[in-house]
Scaffold this active site. Structure first.
Site, PDB file in Angstrom:
ATOM      1  N   SER A 152      -3.308   5.731 -25.304  1.00 21.95           N
ATOM      2  CA  SER A 152      -3.936   4.410 -25.308  1.00 21.95           C
ATOM      3  C   SER A 152      -5.058   4.393 -24.284  1.00 21.95           C
ATOM      4  O   SER A 152      -5.025   5.136 -23.289  1.00 21.95           O
ATOM      5  CB  SER A 152      -2.897   3.343 -24.945  1.00 21.95           C
ATOM      6  OG  SER A 152      -3.522   2.103 -24.674  1.00 21.95           O
ATOM      7  N   TYR A 199       3.047  -0.887 -19.156  1.00 20.90           N
ATOM      8  CA  TYR A 199       2.446  -0.153 -20.274  1.00 20.90           C
ATOM      9  C   TYR A 199       1.384   0.817 -19.758  1.00 20.90           C
ATOM     10  O   TYR A 199       1.378   1.999 -20.130  1.00 20.90           O
ATOM     11  CB  TYR A 199       1.842  -1.140 -21.264  1.00 20.90           C
ATOM     12  CG  TYR A 199       1.356  -0.511 -22.552  1.00 20.90           C
ATOM     13  CD1 TYR A 199       2.257  -0.086 -23.518  1.00 20.90           C
ATOM     14  CD2 TYR A 199       0.000  -0.353 -22.803  1.00 20.90           C
ATOM     15  CE1 TYR A 199       1.832   0.483 -24.706  1.00 20.90           C
ATOM     16  CE2 TYR A 199      -0.448   0.217 -23.987  1.00 20.90           C
ATOM     17  CZ  TYR A 199       0.464   0.630 -24.936  1.00 20.90           C
ATOM     18  OH  TYR A 199       0.022   1.210 -26.110  1.00 20.90           O
TER      19      TYR A 199
END
Length: 251
Positions: free
Chosen positions: A140, A153
């Site tokens: 990501s 995250y």
């Protein structure tokens, strides 16, 4: 399309989103697919849809022994294991650091980071004995820059990206192809959770701003072929038009 005939591919987080699309893409390309997820019913339905080429293994990837057992089941069923796709991930908790529940924060690390390590650790003995294999981890942009409310995250994705680099450093010479895929924002359930949070600019994006989940699925399939060998040890960004073109997503 990359020909995967005779190869065995294990996919975590396979019950929906990118994982489910990847399962269908790899099966269409001729692979046997081993599907891991906590969502038992959805996993069984997908395996039933794909047919005999699919093995559903309910699994909590935050527990190493469950991942190890899943690898053993894959080898017992199909005789080998050629590809691991570390796809499972959670965005929650979306919360500022001062308000974060330590247990909830740690659960994200268990899935997003420890789950990736567990997959790598469990498949390595099999792949090394076979003379090689491919390990792809869904990364990501959050792995490389902080996003408000996403500390768990961002931290876990950054750690997973370093695991990919570590795997390449230690085992590239033994035939292990380790790569990351940074897909950008994808139209999956995770984006609905992000949208509902309203915390940062990502939550303000429209649904049409996100790419469909079959795009990263096709990219993962392409990364198993020789055309992607130049990216071994690196992270492939699906935001780049050249990559989209090479995958066959655009002309």
């Amino acid at each position: 399309m990359t020909d995967m005939t005779g190869q065995v591919v294990m996919i975590t987080g396979a019950s929906r989103g990118i994982g489910a699309c990847a399962a269908r893409a790899f099966a269409t390309a001729g692979a046997n697919v081993v599907l891991l997820s906590r969502s038992h019913d959805a996993l069984a339905a997908l395996a039933g849809e794909i047919g005999p080429a699919a093995l559903a293994v309910p699994c909590e990837i935050g527990r190493y022994w469950e991942v190890e057992a899943a690898v053993a089941a894959a080898v017992a069923t199909f005789g080998r294991l050629d590809v691991l796709i570390n796809n499972a991930g959670v965005i929650d908790p979306i919360v500022h650091l001062a308000d974060a529940d330590p247990d909830g924060w740690g659960q994200a690390i268990d899935i997003n980071l420890k789950g990736v390590f567990h997959g790598m650790r469990a498949v390595l003995p099999v792949m090394l004995a076979q003379g090689g294999g491919t390990v792809l981890t869904v990364s990501s942009g959050a792995a490389h820059g902080p996003v408000e409310g996403w500390s768990s995250y961002c931290a876990s994705k950054a750690g997973a990206a370093m695991l990919t680099r570590s795997l390449d450093k230690e085992y590239a010479m033994s035939g292990i192809r380790a790569m990351g895929l940074s897909p950008g924002t994808v139209a999956t359930e995770m984006q609905r959770v992000i949208k509902a949070s309203g915390v940062n600019p990502v939550s303000k994006l429209e649904w049409t701003d996100h790419i469909p989940p079959d795009w990263p699925a096709e990219a993962l399939l392409w990364m198993c072929g020789v055309d992607a060998d130049e990216f071994i040890g690196q992270e492939v960004s699906l935001r780049e038009e050249d990559i989209r073109r090479r995958v066959g997503l655009i002309e």
